[in-house]
Design a protein around this motif. Sequence first.
Motif, PDB file in Angstrom:
ATOM      1  N   LEU A  84      78.008   1.312  79.238  1.00  0.00           N
ATOM      2  CA  LEU A  84      78.032   2.432  80.181  1.00  0.00           C
ATOM      3  C   LEU A  84      77.588   3.724  79.497  1.00  0.00           C
ATOM      4  O   LEU A  84      76.876   4.540  80.103  1.00  0.00           O
ATOM      5  CB  LEU A  84      79.441   2.597  80.759  1.00  0.00           C
ATOM      6  CG  LEU A  84      79.549   3.521  81.977  1.00  0.00           C
ATOM      7  CD1 LEU A  84      78.685   3.027  83.116  1.00  0.00           C
ATOM      8  CD2 LEU A  84      80.999   3.631  82.431  1.00  0.00           C
ATOM      9  N   ARG A  85      77.983   3.897  78.248  1.00  0.00           N
ATOM     10  CA  ARG A  85      77.483   5.034  77.479  1.00  0.00           C
ATOM     11  C   ARG A  85      75.961   4.971  77.360  1.00  0.00           C
ATOM     12  O   ARG A  85      75.254   5.967  77.559  1.00  0.00           O
ATOM     13  CB  ARG A  85      78.102   5.023  76.090  1.00  0.00           C
ATOM     14  CG  ARG A  85      77.523   6.047  75.133  1.00  0.00           C
ATOM     15  CD  ARG A  85      77.680   5.611  73.686  1.00  0.00           C
ATOM     16  NE  ARG A  85      76.964   4.378  73.401  1.00  0.00           N
ATOM     17  CZ  ARG A  85      77.109   3.681  72.284  1.00  0.00           C
ATOM     18  NH1 ARG A  85      77.957   4.082  71.366  1.00  0.00           N
ATOM     19  NH2 ARG A  85      76.414   2.569  72.082  1.00  0.00           N
ATOM     20  N   ASP A  86      75.449   3.776  77.034  1.00  0.00           N
ATOM     21  CA  ASP A  86      73.998   3.619  76.892  1.00  0.00           C
ATOM     22  C   ASP A  86      73.281   3.911  78.201  1.00  0.00           C
ATOM     23  O   ASP A  86      72.208   4.524  78.212  1.00  0.00           O
ATOM     24  CB  ASP A  86      73.672   2.207  76.418  1.00  0.00           C
ATOM     25  CG  ASP A  86      74.183   1.924  75.009  1.00  0.00           C
ATOM     26  OD1 ASP A  86      74.488   2.900  74.293  1.00  0.00           O
ATOM     27  OD2 ASP A  86      74.281   0.745  74.637  1.00  0.00           O
ATOM     28  N   ALA A 162      87.495   8.826  78.919  1.00  0.00           N
ATOM     29  CA  ALA A 162      88.600   9.688  79.337  1.00  0.00           C
ATOM     30  C   ALA A 162      88.546   9.961  80.834  1.00  0.00           C
ATOM     31  O   ALA A 162      89.581   9.954  81.521  1.00  0.00           O
ATOM     32  CB  ALA A 162      88.556  11.000  78.558  1.00  0.00           C
ATOM     33  N   LEU A 163      87.358  10.202  81.366  1.00  0.00           N
ATOM     34  CA  LEU A 163      87.218  10.480  82.798  1.00  0.00           C
ATOM     35  C   LEU A 163      87.731   9.306  83.626  1.00  0.00           C
ATOM     36  O   LEU A 163      88.515   9.489  84.577  1.00  0.00           O
ATOM     37  CB  LEU A 163      85.757  10.779  83.135  1.00  0.00           C
ATOM     38  CG  LEU A 163      85.448  11.021  84.611  1.00  0.00           C
ATOM     39  CD1 LEU A 163      86.211  12.230  85.141  1.00  0.00           C
ATOM     40  CD2 LEU A 163      83.937  11.213  84.806  1.00  0.00           C
ATOM     41  N   PHE A 164      87.334   8.093  83.271  1.00  0.00           N
ATOM     42  CA  PHE A 164      87.734   6.929  84.068  1.00  0.00           C
ATOM     43  C   PHE A 164      89.211   6.588  83.886  1.00  0.00           C
ATOM     44  O   PHE A 164      89.878   6.188  84.854  1.00  0.00           O
ATOM     45  CB  PHE A 164      86.845   5.729  83.722  1.00  0.00           C
ATOM     46  CG  PHE A 164      85.441   5.856  84.240  1.00  0.00           C
ATOM     47  CD1 PHE A 164      85.187   5.917  85.602  1.00  0.00           C
ATOM     48  CD2 PHE A 164      84.369   5.940  83.373  1.00  0.00           C
ATOM     49  CE1 PHE A 164      83.895   6.042  86.087  1.00  0.00           C
ATOM     50  CE2 PHE A 164      83.069   6.065  83.842  1.00  0.00           C
ATOM     51  CZ  PHE A 164      82.830   6.121  85.213  1.00  0.00           C
ATOM     52  N   CYS A 194      85.271   0.357  83.900  1.00  0.00           N
ATOM     53  CA  CYS A 194      84.279   1.373  83.522  1.00  0.00           C
ATOM     54  C   CYS A 194      84.675   2.073  82.226  1.00  0.00           C
ATOM     55  O   CYS A 194      83.822   2.343  81.367  1.00  0.00           O
ATOM     56  CB  CYS A 194      84.120   2.393  84.643  1.00  0.00           C
ATOM     57  SG  CYS A 194      83.281   1.759  86.112  1.00  0.00           S
ATOM     58  N   ALA A 195      85.981   2.349  82.084  1.00  0.00           N
ATOM     59  CA  ALA A 195      86.447   2.986  80.849  1.00  0.00           C
ATOM     60  C   ALA A 195      86.194   2.085  79.641  1.00  0.00           C
ATOM     61  O   ALA A 195      85.733   2.548  78.589  1.00  0.00           O
ATOM     62  CB  ALA A 195      87.933   3.318  80.953  1.00  0.00           C
TER      63      ALA A 195
END
Length: 585
Positions: A84-86, A162-164, A194-195
Amino acid sequence: MRCGTPSAREDWRRRLSALGRSPRAIAALWGGALSALVVAIHGPLIARDPILQQWDDVDLLRPLRDLPSLAAYRLHLTPDLQPLRDLSFYADIAVSRVLGVSIFHLHNVALWLAILAVVGSLLAELSLDRAERRWTVALLAVHPVFVNTVGWIAARKHLLAALFILLATLLLLRQLQREASWRRGLALPVLFACALLAQPIGVLWPLWGGLAAVVHRRWRAPAVAVPLAICGALAVAGAALNLHYYLGRYHTLEGNAPKTLPLVDNLALIPQMYGRYFLDLTFPFELAAVYRAFSVGNLVGAVLFVVWVFLVVRLLAPRIALLGLAFFLFPLAVVTFNVTPLFVSDTYLLLPAFAAALLTQQLVRRARERWNPPRLLAQTVAAVVLVALAAGAALQARAWRGDVDLWRQAYQRERDPSSIEKYASVLLAVEGAAFDPVAARELIYELATWDDPRKKPAVFGLASRWLLRVRRDSARDRASRIELIRDFAFPHSLKQRLLGELLFEQLDFGAAYQAFLDGLGLVAGDPGRVAAVEEIAAYLDLLGERTGESRHASFVATARARAGWDEESYRSARARLAELAAATP
């Protein structure tokens, strides 16, 4: 009705007065002002969007820039298992190609503002009044410790995770404090997944969720229990997948470097780690990219942490204390009981900071109830703290303008072998007239004085890099480079070789011949320990002819007799050097 008439002016006064009493209008103005302040702090980074060369950014972005399309993406393309970062980076790259503007830091700031909005909703769900919510969110927004996450492109994974996790926490609290719904419940595993796909620091969150369900006596509700059970299964799968990756593919990518250090050898580090984390939250004015173990700051922070935990347990309601401390600890447990070579990273504080802010705010409320200070005094103190934090954040953001600024700060504030090595490395990468060979050399000398056998290869490597960097430094004349290399304090065969090359170019054949011989003496005259031995032999033969010396003859004879000798390379080097000697003024 004209605006200049008395009745028109009175009408505007009434409207403004009503607007000033509107909670929504006040919230919008406060949120807008806070967002503007955050953007102002990070504005220079948004405008310049610096990509650090020595701190993960390049390693993460280069493979994604080279992708012909998103369909070509595969796991393990970049270090760490964080697709997800990518994907977020790939989206930034695609937007940048269309608009011609780099937006990595802008994206980080947008995620940070989204996190702050979720924190505000969480505080509302926890029944904090408007003033408490606004001041808590404001102090978090401008806290300098978060600049080390928002200002670092590679820390995108921490912002996403952190958001998720915070969104999942918000939905879970609504499940526990209101009528449970399957719609909210089934969103929990999606957010938690997702996190994990962004960064697995929240892998223990289902344990906290189960504790919260038990404390609220809702753990038997199907719309609570089933989603949390799914999250637990995802946590086990995610932990297993990451463990398999870090014991396998990660070793290949990182040259068999371990992701974590053995716990049994690092038990003494754990209280120091919590001490440093808490110190950076409570006194965030000595921040750095890396921290060292066994510092006074770690001890002070550990004492403050123990006192804070005691006050939380003693003064707050058991349910608040239990859930708050558990939320503070669950992300840090992943990185403190699996100690990373980094020792401490401020990027891990995003989730614990929310719990620390909430619990500290509750302690402040208890203090206000006991001593009842004037409201103006309390607001003045909060405003002074806010201004001090914002100023500290703006200064900290300057450190993220580039590699040299970042590692200079780390060297100045947390001087240890790691920060010295990194700072020396980035100085050696500086190109052109800005390169300072004396400053880089002094850092190498300083690193050599540390009694750390693990750093001996680093000293040798940096010394080699320094010598080669000075050798090719076109901003300095040959005489200056000869003087710098000759004055280099370490005995190093490469030093003698490069010195010999420069002296040869200066047509000082006698000194050049002696420099090469001195270099061979450092490797005991063993041709097997000499790189590019054919070229060294060519230098020695040519210099021997020019000076009438023959002390090198046995070395060249031994080198020629060794397997692997390349006569063609020798002849080519000999011809090239003869032309160089003839052409050099």
